[in-house]
Design a protein around this motif. Structure first.
Motif: not given
Ligand code: SF4
Ligand code: SF4
Length: 304
Positions: A33-34, A85-89, A275-278, A281-290
């Motif tokens: 998500h962005v 990574m296949t989908v951007l929401g 999260r809106a910036d997730a 994979l669904l179970g693993e949120d890596r937002s803080q790496e990016f």
């Protein structure tokens, strides 16, 4: 089970790489998500505006807001690092269609620079009829509408106000406008053959028993997946706008409603209320790496 017998092969193919739409896919494919859309055009009583939109996201989380250019930069960096990574929401932190220029600019940039990534949008539906043509033009594959009720009297308990075409409508009047636009939007998606998922936030004592009717209506109107999400009500998220003291459903109550609905429609049961910036994979949120600080540094060549 994850697929209904009547789900045809073509539909299966269309959702095969979408981690939210296909339960099998969620182990293998990732979404991001962005957060480019801060404004909102309605006031849900369960919303706390300090945090991400509770209609598609995890309440109590503050996502990092980006410009469309920064968002596209981030997508390119992540697509290079996470091959699944296949989908951007675009799903917030407010309502994407209350921020049409930012949302559509983001999609345009990504369609241009990373055409293999599928585009996904979630909305409360108020402005969906207005923007259906742009959604079609941009080849947006999937749209999620959050639809909590088909009864304006119940809607008046869920929505404090609806801001439509420069005017603010309260109570039943506002809920009627929102419902009308959601139904028009649902119809327009069906005609355009765009896959539609419906989210409903389950609020005990308000719309819990009514969700079976919502399910029936959306099924008859072409939605292919229903995601009943629990209201998440935790003191640390602060007070909701107008539902102070409202509890969320227990796991058992949620499952019961999902079971009552599942007649012949697929119910989503693996939603993680991201999260809106997730990222990941669904179970693993890596937002803080990016985070912005990090992705700007990782690949400055993508700076737009
Ligand atoms: Fe909040 Fe509702 Fe707007 Fe989402 S749609 S940001 S939950 S008011
Ligand atoms: Fe998928 Fe649910 Fe996360 Fe949206 S909130 S990306 S539907 S798992």
């Amino acid at each position: 089970s994850s697929t209904t017998p009547e789900m045809d092969e073509k539909l299966k193919e269309r959702i095969a790489k979408h981690p939210c739409y296909s339960e099998e896919a969620h182990h293998h494919y990732a979404r991001m998500h962005v957060a480019v859309a801060p404004a909102c055009n309605i006031q849900c009583n369960y919303c706390n505006r300090k945090y991400d939109c509770a209609n598609e996201s995890r309440p109590g989380v503050v996502s990092e807001l980006l410009t469309p250019e920064e968002a596209a930069h981030k997508v390119l960096v992540i697509a290079g690092k996470i091959p699944q990574m296949t989908v951007l929401g675009v799903a917030g932190p407010g309502d994407p269609l209350a921020n049409p220029e930012k949302t559509f600019r983001t999609f345009e940039l990504i369609a241009d620079k990373a055409p293999d990534i599928k585009l996904c949008l979630s909305t409360n539906g108020l402005m969906l009829p207005e923007y259906i043509d742009r959604i079609k033009q941009l080849n947006i594959d999937h749209v999620t509408i959050t639809l909590n009720t088909i009864d304006p009297e119940i809607g008046a308990q869920i929505y404090a106000w609806v801001h439509y075409k420069r005017k603010r409508y309260k109570g039943v009047e506002g809920a009627k406008i929102l419902l009308e636009k959601q139904l028009e939007g649902l119809q327009a998606l069906k005609e355009a053959d765009i896959l539609c998922k419906v989210n409903s936030v389950m609020i005990p004592g308000i719309n819990d028993h009514h969700l079976v009717e919502v399910n029936k209506m959306i099924r008859e109107n072409g939605a292919f997946l229903h995601n009943i999400m629990p209201l998440i009500s935790a003191p640390e998220h602060g007070t909701h706008f107008g539902l102070t003291g409202q509890r969320g459903p227990t796991g058992k109550e949620l499952k019961e409603v999902q079971d009552n609905c599942s007649g012949n429609m697929k119910m989503m049961r693996h939603c993680r209320q991201c999260r809106a910036d997730a990222v990941g994979l669904l179970g693993e949120d890596r937002s803080q790496e990016f985070t912005k600080e990090k992705f700007l540094e990782m690949a400055p060549e993508y700076n737009l």
